[in-house]
Motif scaffolding. Sequence first.
Motif, mmCIF file in Angstrom:
data_model
loop_
_atom_site.group_PDB
_atom_site.id
_atom_site.type_symbol
_atom_site.label_atom_id
_atom_site.label_comp_id
_atom_site.label_asym_id
_atom_site.label_seq_id
_atom_site.Cartn_x
_atom_site.Cartn_y
_atom_site.Cartn_z
ATOM 1 N N PHE A 87 0.807 -1.218 0.000
ATOM 2 C CA PHE A 87 0.000 0.000 0.000
ATOM 3 C C PHE A 87 0.840 1.268 0.000
ATOM 4 C CE2 PHE A 87 0.472 -0.972 4.490
ATOM 5 C CZ PHE A 87 0.749 0.264 5.057
ATOM 6 N N ALA A 88 2.158 1.135 0.110
ATOM 7 C CA ALA A 88 3.031 2.306 0.040
ATOM 8 C C ALA A 88 4.395 1.877 -0.478
ATOM 9 C CB ALA A 88 3.169 2.960 1.408
ATOM 10 N N ASN A 113 17.066 2.145 0.640
ATOM 11 C CA ASN A 113 16.948 2.567 -0.756
ATOM 12 C C ASN A 113 15.578 2.253 -1.363
ATOM 13 O OD1 ASN A 113 19.775 3.483 -1.445
ATOM 14 N ND2 ASN A 113 20.161 1.483 -0.533
ATOM 15 N N TYR A 114 15.067 1.050 -1.088
ATOM 16 C CA TYR A 114 13.803 0.600 -1.690
ATOM 17 C C TYR A 114 12.942 -0.066 -0.623
ATOM 18 C CZ TYR A 114 16.363 1.358 -5.979
ATOM 19 O OH TYR A 114 17.098 1.930 -6.979
ATOM 20 N N ALA A 115 11.747 0.470 -0.395
ATOM 21 C CA ALA A 115 10.862 -0.060 0.639
ATOM 22 C C ALA A 115 9.430 -0.134 0.136
ATOM 23 C CB ALA A 115 10.931 0.820 1.886
ATOM 24 N N LEU A 116 8.801 -1.287 0.342
ATOM 25 C CA LEU A 116 7.393 -1.495 0.000
ATOM 26 C C LEU A 116 6.666 -1.885 1.278
ATOM 27 C CD1 LEU A 116 9.296 -2.851 -2.428
ATOM 28 C CD2 LEU A 116 7.066 -3.169 -3.442
ATOM 29 N N GLU A 117 5.734 -1.054 1.724
ATOM 30 C CA GLU A 117 5.008 -1.352 2.961
ATOM 31 C C GLU A 117 3.799 -2.219 2.656
ATOM 32 O OE1 GLU A 117 3.729 0.885 7.107
ATOM 33 O OE2 GLU A 117 4.039 2.090 5.309
ATOM 34 N N PHE A 123 5.716 -2.469 8.554
ATOM 35 C CA PHE A 123 6.162 -3.753 8.009
ATOM 36 C C PHE A 123 6.453 -3.573 6.522
ATOM 37 C CE2 PHE A 123 3.897 -4.878 11.832
ATOM 38 C CZ PHE A 123 4.698 -5.858 12.382
ATOM 39 N N PHE A 124 7.725 -3.735 6.165
ATOM 40 C CA PHE A 124 8.188 -3.464 4.812
ATOM 41 C C PHE A 124 8.920 -4.654 4.212
ATOM 42 C CE2 PHE A 124 7.920 0.753 6.664
ATOM 43 C CZ PHE A 124 7.553 1.572 5.618
ATOM 44 N N LEU A 125 8.945 -4.702 2.902
ATOM 45 C CA LEU A 125 9.905 -5.467 2.105
ATOM 46 C C LEU A 125 10.958 -4.429 1.755
ATOM 47 C CD1 LEU A 125 7.068 -6.829 -0.098
ATOM 48 C CD2 LEU A 125 8.725 -8.403 0.898
ATOM 49 N N HIS A 126 12.248 -4.688 2.058
ATOM 50 C CA HIS A 126 13.245 -3.640 1.817
ATOM 51 C C HIS A 126 14.655 -4.190 1.715
ATOM 52 C CE1 HIS A 126 14.897 -3.647 5.943
ATOM 53 N NE2 HIS A 126 13.652 -3.840 6.348
ATOM 54 N N TRP A 166 14.777 -4.593 -7.801
ATOM 55 C CA TRP A 166 13.957 -5.286 -8.793
ATOM 56 C C TRP A 166 12.501 -5.317 -8.340
ATOM 57 C CZ3 TRP A 166 10.518 -9.214 -9.093
ATOM 58 C CH2 TRP A 166 10.169 -9.627 -10.377
ATOM 59 N N LEU A 167 12.268 -5.717 -7.087
ATOM 60 C CA LEU A 167 10.915 -5.848 -6.561
ATOM 61 C C LEU A 167 10.196 -4.499 -6.552
ATOM 62 C CD1 LEU A 167 9.209 -8.193 -5.419
ATOM 63 C CD2 LEU A 167 9.885 -7.412 -3.145
ATOM 64 N N TYR A 168 10.893 -3.455 -6.158
ATOM 65 C CA TYR A 168 10.317 -2.113 -6.108
ATOM 66 C C TYR A 168 9.833 -1.685 -7.496
ATOM 67 C CZ TYR A 168 9.833 2.837 -4.990
ATOM 68 O OH TYR A 168 9.338 4.108 -4.795
ATOM 69 N N ASN A 169 10.631 -1.956 -8.504
ATOM 70 C CA ASN A 169 10.271 -1.580 -9.878
ATOM 71 C C ASN A 169 9.188 -2.474 -10.468
ATOM 72 O OD1 ASN A 169 12.035 0.646 -10.082
ATOM 73 N ND2 ASN A 169 13.749 -0.734 -10.443
#
Length: 181
Positions: A87-88, A113-117, A123-126, A166-169
């Motif tokens: 969601f972010a 550098n790259y974070a997906l909440e 709670f992030f993937l980062h 990669w995941l962020y993009n």
Amino acid sequence: MTSKQRVRISVVGVAAFLLAMLLVVNPSGTSSARAAVASNTAAGKVIDVNLTQQKLTAFAGGKAVYTTLVLTGRAGLETPVGIYHVFAKESPTTFYSPWPANSPNYYGPTHINYALEWKPGGFFLHDSWWHSVYGPGTNGWHSDPVYGRQDGSHGCISMPYAAAQWLYNWAPLGTTVRIHS
């Protein structure tokens, strides 16, 4: 001014106040309409995290398109299991510890550098520049050949820089995140 006009002004004022509060509570501006559009963009994309294997696999249309080893939550701060949605997205960002400086869980301001909440509450993937090993056993105490003795995360799913980039993009807002043992 009639009582009807005062009621109309009051209703408009209350509506404006509620809208302002939503923006304060949710400053990222992620609305349900935006999330619905993002979900359509993310259709068929799934980020699968296997906590037992400490492995993340990205799926598009049911087909694995990317795999990486990860490091997840340590004992007492386990990564939550369940189905979530991104969601972010933040790039770059700084993480700040929610724990006080005297807590054993405290960490200093940390550049990411790259974070997906995927779950409210941070709670992030980062990416995690302070780790050089990922995979089975890294969610507990382990020896990192570059950074020494380390424990798992505070509940986030961390990974090497290239994987996080990669995941962020690849993953738009709304992408499903499936976390399981």
